[in-house]
Design an enzyme around this catalytic site. Structure first.
Site, PDB file in Angstrom:
ATOM      1  N   ASP A   1     -10.542  -3.387  -1.012  1.00 51.03           N
ATOM      2  CA  ASP A   1      -9.439  -2.463  -0.760  1.00 51.03           C
ATOM      3  C   ASP A   1      -8.603  -3.018   0.402  1.00 51.03           C
ATOM      4  OD1 ASP A   1      -7.904  -0.109  -0.846  1.00 51.03           O
ATOM      5  OD2 ASP A   1      -9.240   0.956   0.535  1.00 51.03           O
TER       6      ASP A   1
ATOM      7  N   ASP B   1      -3.799   4.698  -4.914  1.00 50.29           N
ATOM      8  CA  ASP B   1      -3.818   6.118  -4.548  1.00 50.29           C
ATOM      9  C   ASP B   1      -2.874   6.960  -5.394  1.00 50.29           C
ATOM     10  OD1 ASP B   1      -5.619   5.274  -2.721  1.00 50.29           O
ATOM     11  OD2 ASP B   1      -4.305   5.472  -0.982  1.00 50.29           O
TER      12      ASP B   1
ATOM     13  N   ARG C   1      -7.731  -3.837  -5.229  1.00 44.45           N
ATOM     14  CA  ARG C   1      -6.504  -3.058  -5.281  1.00 44.45           C
ATOM     15  C   ARG C   1      -5.301  -3.980  -5.405  1.00 44.45           C
ATOM     16  NH1 ARG C   1      -5.048   1.330  -0.721  1.00 44.45           N
ATOM     17  NH2 ARG C   1      -4.367  -0.490   0.449  1.00 44.45           N
TER      18      ARG C   1
ATOM     19  N   HIS D   1     -12.584   9.161  -8.753  1.00 41.48           N
ATOM     20  CA  HIS D   1     -12.543   8.916  -7.307  1.00 41.48           C
ATOM     21  C   HIS D   1     -11.620   9.932  -6.668  1.00 41.48           C
ATOM     22  CE1 HIS D   1     -12.503   6.968  -3.461  1.00 41.48           C
ATOM     23  NE2 HIS D   1     -11.384   6.299  -3.621  1.00 41.48           N
TER      24      HIS D   1
ATOM     25  N   ASP E   1       0.869  -1.175   0.000  1.00 37.39           N
ATOM     26  CA  ASP E   1       0.000   0.000   0.000  1.00 37.39           C
ATOM     27  C   ASP E   1       0.905   1.224   0.000  1.00 37.39           C
ATOM     28  OD1 ASP E   1      -1.730   2.058   0.517  1.00 37.39           O
ATOM     29  OD2 ASP E   1      -2.420   1.297   2.452  1.00 37.39           O
TER      30      ASP E   1
HETATM   31  O1  MIG Z   1      -6.532   3.989   4.104  1.00 37.56           O
HETATM   32  O2  MIG Z   1     -11.308   3.441   1.900  1.00 37.56           O
HETATM   33  O3  MIG Z   1      -6.896   3.231  -2.123  1.00 37.56           O
HETATM   34  O4  MIG Z   1      -9.373   4.315  -2.859  1.00 37.56           O
HETATM   35  O5  MIG Z   1     -10.848   5.612  -0.869  1.00 37.56           O
HETATM   36  C1  MIG Z   1      -7.145   4.420   2.924  1.00 37.56           C
HETATM   37  C2  MIG Z   1     -10.638   4.646   1.865  1.00 37.56           C
HETATM   38  C3  MIG Z   1      -8.148   3.403   2.493  1.00 37.56           C
HETATM   39  C4  MIG Z   1      -7.479   3.459   0.170  1.00 37.56           C
HETATM   40  C5  MIG Z   1      -7.980   3.311  -1.230  1.00 37.56           C
HETATM   41  C6  MIG Z   1      -8.881   4.467  -1.563  1.00 37.56           C
HETATM   42  C7  MIG Z   1     -10.036   4.507  -0.587  1.00 37.56           C
HETATM   43  C8  MIG Z   1      -9.499   4.631   0.847  1.00 37.56           C
HETATM   44  N1  MIG Z   1      -8.580   3.524   1.116  1.00 37.56           N
END
Ligand code: MIG
Length: 750
Positions: free
Chosen positions: A401, A484, A468, A542, A166
């Site tokens: 995610d 992201d 993801r 997004h 991540d």
């Molecule tokens: O810690 O769910 O990549 O698309 O909006 C962030 C909140 C967690 C990461 C994702 C993003 C999403 C966000 N998530």
């Protein structure tokens, strides 16, 4: 370094067994590829694969020097007790003139500890584990694939790690991201060969970086499992990769439309307001997405009782407008007595354990949290069934995610382990396997559970899952978005080679967050990005919690109207997009393709990273910087028609065209016709009306795939033929055909 070698070679059961003083190898002709699997421990002979689904084995023969199998180019093997090398020959000549040598490495620098009660490092390996293969490098060779990567198209000259991570702050120089596709397409002299290193452990590909004469493939695991995909055209490698790792299932039509997301639309009223605004502005919309704030205290499989008092009703109201609801589901389960998902999971022994046998407890959005072990079939089945919660409430798609997995903290672990990042401890146990071994497939196995669950719950629907994280083969279960990114022009630009290389790595349904996720979009960026996004396989806008709003209407006129046009264009193009999607599900061919994929003999086609082919018929050259009124671009050989102006341009060569804010530079290739419809969210893929736009000279061929747009009833692919000179055409019944004259006027043929 410890050399690997073999002295004994024997064909048994149609495959070749090589045995040496320490190592053993199985050489198989597996579907369209050679497989060379080297291992030390007898139990690894039957190592399972998370990537390969091709079962077919062609019988292998060996004459002491060359292995052969029907339909595959010969594989030369050089055997000696402590030296092993091999090369593949193409019918047209030699692919790998160089000999490739296996080496065991002395010690893996990774330490598989990291929980209070550590497990011993990989047992049974006198060398400490790990394999490295080196390939003799060629200056003219180029590399593509490697999954989800920052940087430009050609991957040579850098080092690439596969370790799902991540990374909310990635930029051009970042190494590993959320996905791992340990796959390379090597191209030299117009001929392509594919390489899969089918190892889920951390792998590192050094592509002539540390030593310009050497490319090395390293795995931290106890076996080295390599597939060679002979090509010789890039297209052949792609089709072979799809045969080996699986083709994506046919998506529902709505998934190919425009999606609107934000972190978050935190309550029902904001969802309805967004939908209303789309309606007001006449912007078609296929789905609206619910990020983590829909949940009750980040408990998956719940809706917050006040913010979403009646999600079923909401979904129903949206469905009446042709809009789907997609909800995020993260892997972490809140560890809380009385919470149904936790209680069921505990009773099932579903969670990842420490070596001591306790649940690994950590923190992510829910805290404390535990993680289901999706590598186990019974856990996947349970998780899949839980999705009844969503299907019953009319949720049409699931968004996975944080399944890299991304972990904010783990009890008993201080800080981050070097090279491991914020994830589960490497010594955590998935059944008998350590996290170190299955880390890279965690996200994939989660999406597999989700996909299989959705299919079982509603077999009459095509499941839609976005993930993801994934591994080689993720396309069998889910679409991918690139995580992201930021509202930077550089990220708009970088998304192009990223999606092209993902497509070459099997992940043909992918998209980047349009407008950029974090930071603030401005209207020009959003407009250009939406036009580019009209050609992403997955088209979703997004943005992050603290970002400025960036829905298509967020900046007012004149921007709203212009951005709406880009979205409408996507809907106009849907018959073509849908036809490409069907081709992808049948063959594995990507929707977005680098120029060299179709024109491997053209030198500039390998370097052009910011243009692409959309199917066979269209070439797209997006504007990637602010304030640009013109765009310089490369046209491969043949004739191309400027989509908007109608002018004809002759390739190969570079041209400069005007690029006003209203249009993306787009070209129609001679000999091709593109099916189009009216710009609205169609209910079925029988597309009415249906038009073919053809090249204004000579004969043009096209196709359209028509079906119900969802479900399992097979549709029909109709071929179309348009003859511009004779003003004649053959298209499916009810369809029409037209050309656009270079002077700009549209001529209907009838
Ligand atoms: O810690 O769910 O990549 O698309 O909006 C962030 C909140 C967690 C990461 C994702 C993003 C999403 C966000 N998530």
């Amino acid at each position: 370094m410890y050399p690997v070698g073999f002295e004994d070679a024997r064909v048994e059961d149609g495959e070749l067994w090589l045995r040496g003083p320490i190592f053993t190898a199985r050489v198989q002709a597996r579907g369209p590829a050679w497989r060379i699997h080297v291992f030390l421990r007898p139990e690894d002979a039957e190592k399972d694969s998370y990537a390969i689904v091709a079962e077919e084995k062609r019988p292998v023969a060996f004459d002491g020097r060359v292995a052969s199998a029907p339909g595959l180019p010969p594989l030369a093997l050089s055997l000696a007790p402590f030296a092993f090398s091999f090369g593949v020959f193409h019918a047209s000549g030699l692919f790998a003139r160089e000999l490739e040598t296996w080496r065991g490495v002395e010690r893996v620098t990774l330490d598989p500890l990291g929980v209070k009660n550590p497990v011993p490092p990989t047992e049974g390996l006198p060398l400490g584990g790990g394999f490295e293969l080196w390939l003799e490098e060629r200056p003219e060779r180029r590399y593509f694939g490697l999954g989800e990567r920052t940087g430009f198209l050609d991957k040579k000259g850098k080092r690439y790690t596969h370790w799902n991570t991540d990374d909310t702050d990635h930029e051009e120089g970042t190494d590993n991201l959320y996905q791992s596709q340990p796959f390379l397409m090597a191209v030299q002299g117009g001929e392509a060969t594919g390489l899969i290193l089918d190892e889920t452990w951390r792998t590192v590909f050094d592509l002539a970086r540390s030593d310009p004469e050497k490319t090395t493939l390293f795995t931290a695991g106890p076996t080295f499992d390599l597939y060679l995909l002979p090509g010789p055209r890039p297209r052949d490698v792609t089709l072979a990769l799809a045969e080996l790792t699986g083709r994506p299932p046919m998506p529902p039509l709505w998934a190919l439309g425009y999606h609107q997301c934000r972190y978050s639309y935190p309550e029902e009223a904001s969802v309805r307001a967004v939908v209303e605004a789309f309606k007001q502005h006449g912007i078609p919309l296929s789905a609206i997405w619910l990020d983590i704030d829909y949940m009750d205290g980040y408990r998956v499989f719940t809706f917050h009782p006040e913010r979403f008092p009646d999600p079923g009703r909401l979904a129903e109201d949206l469905a009446r407008e042709g809009i789907r609801l997609v909800a995020i589901v993260d892997p972490a389960v809140k560890k809380e007595a009385g919470y149904r998902v936790y209680e069921e999971g505990r009773a099932l022994d579903a969670f990842i354990k420490t070596p001591r046998g306790d649940e690994v407890v950590g923190e992510v959005w829910p805290k404390p949290a535990v993680w289901p072990d999706f590598t186990q079939e019974r856990v996947r089945r349970w998780w899949g069934k839980l999705h009844r919660f969503y299907t019953e409430r009319g949720v049409a798609g699931i968004w996975n995610d944080m399944n890299d997995p991304s972990v904010f903290a783990v009890e008993g672990v201080d800080g981050e382990l070097p090279g491991i990042g914020k994830t589960l401890p490497p010594g955590a146990l998935h059944g008998k396997k350590t996290h170190l071994e299955v880390h890279n497939v965690y996200g994939q196995e989660m999406s597999r559970a989700t996909f299989e669950g959705l299919l079982a719950l509603a077999p009459e629907r095509r499941p839609f899952v976005l993930t993801r994280s994934g591994f080689l083969g993720i396309q069998r279960y889910a679409w991918v978005w690139t995580g992201d990114n930021k509202s930077y022009w550089a990220h708009l630009e970088m998304s192009i080679p990223m999606l092209l290389n993902l497509g070459l790595s099997g992940v043909v349904f992918a998209g980047a967050d349009i407008g950029g996720f974090s930071e603030d979009a401005d209207p020009e960026l959003l407009l250009r990005w939406t036009w580019l996004g009209a050609f992403y396989p997955f088209m979703r806008n997004h943005s992050a919690k603290t970002s400025r709003r960036q829905e298509p209407y967020a900046f007012g006129e004149p921007w709203t109207g212009k951005i709406a046009e880009a979205i409408r264009f996507r809907y106009r193009l849907l018959p073509y997009v849908y036809t490409l999607a069907e081709e992808a599900s049948r063959t594995g061919a990507p929707l977005v393709r680098p120029l060299f994929w179709a024109f491997p003999e053209e030198e500039p086609a390998y370097q052009v990273y910011d243009q692409f082919l959309f199917g066979d018929a269209l070439l797209v050259a997006p504007v990637t910087r602010p304030g640009q009124t013109h765009r310089s671009l490369y046209l491969p050989r043949g004739r191309w028609q400027h989509w908007w102006r109608g002018t004809i341009h002759e390739g190969p060569g570079w041209i400069t065209v005007e690029a006003p804010l209203e249009e993306i530079p787009l070209f129609l290739r001679a000999g091709h016709a593109v099916p189009l419809t009216e710009p609205r969210a169609a209910k079925t893929a029988f597309f009415k009306p249906l038009y073919f736009r053809a090249f204004p000279e000579g004969q043009s061929h096209g196709a359209v795939y028509l079906d119900a747009g969802d479900g399992q009833v097979p549709g029909t692919r109709h071929e179309a033929l348009v003859d511009a000179e004779r003003r004649a055409f053959k298209v499916p019944r009810g369809a029409r055909a037209f050309i656009q004259r270079p002077e700009g006027n549209v001529i209907w043929l009838d």
